[in-house]
Motif scaffolding. Sequence first.
Motif, PDB file in Angstrom:
ATOM      1  N   VAL A  46      -7.068  12.072   3.483  1.00 39.71           N
ATOM      2  CA  VAL A  46      -7.340  10.673   3.815  1.00 39.71           C
ATOM      3  C   VAL A  46      -8.835  10.554   4.042  1.00 39.71           C
ATOM      4  O   VAL A  46      -9.398  11.268   4.875  1.00 39.71           O
ATOM      5  CB  VAL A  46      -6.573  10.224   5.078  1.00 39.71           C
ATOM      6  N   LEU A  47      -9.470   9.673   3.282  1.00 36.93           N
ATOM      7  CA  LEU A  47     -10.885   9.408   3.489  1.00 36.93           C
ATOM      8  C   LEU A  47     -11.019   8.118   4.286  1.00 36.93           C
ATOM      9  O   LEU A  47     -10.620   7.046   3.823  1.00 36.93           O
ATOM     10  CB  LEU A  47     -11.609   9.296   2.146  1.00 36.93           C
ATOM     11  N   ASP A  48     -11.534   8.249   5.502  1.00 35.59           N
ATOM     12  CA  ASP A  48     -11.739   7.105   6.393  1.00 35.59           C
ATOM     13  C   ASP A  48     -13.086   6.483   6.047  1.00 35.59           C
ATOM     14  O   ASP A  48     -14.134   7.042   6.361  1.00 35.59           O
ATOM     15  CB  ASP A  48     -11.696   7.588   7.846  1.00 35.59           C
ATOM     16  N   ALA A  81      -9.484   1.801   5.363  1.00 38.57           N
ATOM     17  CA  ALA A  81     -10.383   0.845   6.015  1.00 38.57           C
ATOM     18  C   ALA A  81     -11.745   0.643   5.352  1.00 38.57           C
ATOM     19  O   ALA A  81     -12.757   0.569   6.050  1.00 38.57           O
ATOM     20  CB  ALA A  81     -10.574   1.248   7.479  1.00 38.57           C
ATOM     21  N   PRO A  82     -11.802   0.506   4.014  1.00 37.81           N
ATOM     22  CA  PRO A  82     -13.122   0.268   3.429  1.00 37.81           C
ATOM     23  C   PRO A  82     -13.676  -1.098   3.842  1.00 37.81           C
ATOM     24  O   PRO A  82     -12.929  -2.076   3.883  1.00 37.81           O
ATOM     25  CB  PRO A  82     -12.869   0.319   1.924  1.00 37.81           C
ATOM     26  N   GLN A  83     -14.970  -1.142   4.150  1.00 42.73           N
ATOM     27  CA  GLN A  83     -15.627  -2.413   4.449  1.00 42.73           C
ATOM     28  C   GLN A  83     -15.727  -3.231   3.164  1.00 42.73           C
ATOM     29  O   GLN A  83     -15.606  -2.702   2.061  1.00 42.73           O
ATOM     30  CB  GLN A  83     -17.031  -2.166   5.014  1.00 42.73           C
ATOM     31  N   LYS A 100      -4.626   4.921  -3.523  1.00 42.65           N
ATOM     32  CA  LYS A 100      -4.118   3.922  -2.587  1.00 42.65           C
ATOM     33  C   LYS A 100      -5.118   3.630  -1.488  1.00 42.65           C
ATOM     34  O   LYS A 100      -5.736   4.539  -0.939  1.00 42.65           O
ATOM     35  CB  LYS A 100      -2.800   4.375  -1.962  1.00 42.65           C
ATOM     36  N   VAL A 101      -5.263   2.343  -1.175  1.00 44.74           N
ATOM     37  CA  VAL A 101      -6.167   1.892  -0.127  1.00 44.74           C
ATOM     38  C   VAL A 101      -5.328   1.287   0.996  1.00 44.74           C
ATOM     39  O   VAL A 101      -4.452   0.458   0.747  1.00 44.74           O
ATOM     40  CB  VAL A 101      -7.166   0.848  -0.669  1.00 44.74           C
ATOM     41  N   TYR A 102      -5.587   1.721   2.213  1.00 48.19           N
ATOM     42  CA  TYR A 102      -4.843   1.278   3.386  1.00 48.19           C
ATOM     43  C   TYR A 102      -5.776   0.580   4.366  1.00 48.19           C
ATOM     44  O   TYR A 102      -6.971   0.860   4.388  1.00 48.19           O
ATOM     45  CB  TYR A 102      -4.186   2.481   4.082  1.00 48.19           C
ATOM     46  N   PRO A 103      -5.213  -0.305   5.211  1.00 47.01           N
ATOM     47  CA  PRO A 103      -6.055  -1.038   6.156  1.00 47.01           C
ATOM     48  C   PRO A 103      -6.647  -0.175   7.267  1.00 47.01           C
ATOM     49  O   PRO A 103      -7.679  -0.521   7.833  1.00 47.01           O
ATOM     50  CB  PRO A 103      -5.122  -2.106   6.733  1.00 47.01           C
ATOM     51  N   ASP A 104      -5.991   0.941   7.580  1.00 43.94           N
ATOM     52  CA  ASP A 104      -6.518   1.817   8.625  1.00 43.94           C
ATOM     53  C   ASP A 104      -6.013   3.243   8.415  1.00 43.94           C
ATOM     54  O   ASP A 104      -5.155   3.491   7.569  1.00 43.94           O
ATOM     55  CB  ASP A 104      -6.161   1.302  10.026  1.00 43.94           C
ATOM     56  N   VAL A 105      -6.543   4.159   9.205  1.00 42.31           N
ATOM     57  CA  VAL A 105      -6.222   5.578   9.052  1.00 42.31           C
ATOM     58  C   VAL A 105      -4.747   5.847   9.351  1.00 42.31           C
ATOM     59  O   VAL A 105      -4.101   6.616   8.631  1.00 42.31           O
ATOM     60  CB  VAL A 105      -7.136   6.443   9.957  1.00 42.31           C
ATOM     61  N   ASP A 106      -4.213   5.233  10.397  1.00 42.12           N
ATOM     62  CA  ASP A 106      -2.807   5.464  10.747  1.00 42.12           C
ATOM     63  C   ASP A 106      -1.873   5.100   9.591  1.00 42.12           C
ATOM     64  O   ASP A 106      -0.936   5.839   9.284  1.00 42.12           O
ATOM     65  CB  ASP A 106      -2.413   4.664  11.994  1.00 42.12           C
ATOM     66  N   GLY A 111       1.444   6.611   5.149  1.00 40.12           N
ATOM     67  CA  GLY A 111       1.758   6.181   3.789  1.00 40.12           C
ATOM     68  C   GLY A 111       2.407   4.823   3.717  1.00 40.12           C
ATOM     69  O   GLY A 111       3.006   4.473   2.720  1.00 40.12           O
ATOM     70  N   GLU A 112       2.281   4.046   4.787  1.00 43.87           N
ATOM     71  CA  GLU A 112       2.895   2.709   4.830  1.00 43.87           C
ATOM     72  C   GLU A 112       1.824   1.645   4.684  1.00 43.87           C
ATOM     73  O   GLU A 112       0.779   1.712   5.315  1.00 43.87           O
ATOM     74  CB  GLU A 112       3.625   2.516   6.165  1.00 43.87           C
ATOM     75  N   ILE A 113       2.152   0.656   3.858  1.00 47.39           N
ATOM     76  CA  ILE A 113       1.212  -0.459   3.677  1.00 47.39           C
ATOM     77  C   ILE A 113       1.657  -1.623   4.545  1.00 47.39           C
ATOM     78  O   ILE A 113       2.796  -1.936   4.613  1.00 47.39           O
ATOM     79  CB  ILE A 113       1.116  -0.902   2.196  1.00 47.39           C
TER      80      ILE A 113
END
Length: 113
Positions: A46-48, A81-83, A100-106, A111-113
Motif C-alpha cells: 500500500v502506497l500512502d 489518499a492521493p491529493q 486500485k485507489v482508495y480514500p485512505d490507508v485503512d 481492500g474495501e472501497i
Amino acid sequence: MKLRLARRAFGDAVVVAVEGELDLFTAPFLRDEVREAIKQDGTRLVLDLGALSFMDSSGLSVLIEAWRLATGEGGGVSLAAPQAPVARILRTTGLDRRIKVYPDVDAAISGEI
C-alpha cells in the motif's frame, strides 16, 4: 523537503508513506524502498500518497514498476489518499484503472472501497 519515506507492516500488508515530491531526482529512492519492502515485508503493498504534493512521469514509472513487481510475485499494489494533483495524474494516465485507489490507508489495507 524533497521526499520522505516511511515503511510499516500491517498484518499481511506493508505500507510505504510517501511525503513531498516524487520526480526524476527522488523516484530512485522510492524505487529502492518499494523493492526492499516487497522483498522483506511481503508482496501486498500500500502506497500512502496522502502527503505527496507532486508527482511527474518518473513517479508514475515507479508506481508501474511497483505494480509489476508485486503482481509478478503474486501480490498487488494499492494507492491510498492521493491529493488532487496526484489523483488527476492517475486519472489522466489511466493508471487508476490498473492500480486500485482508495480514500485512505485503512480502506486500502482492508481492500474495501
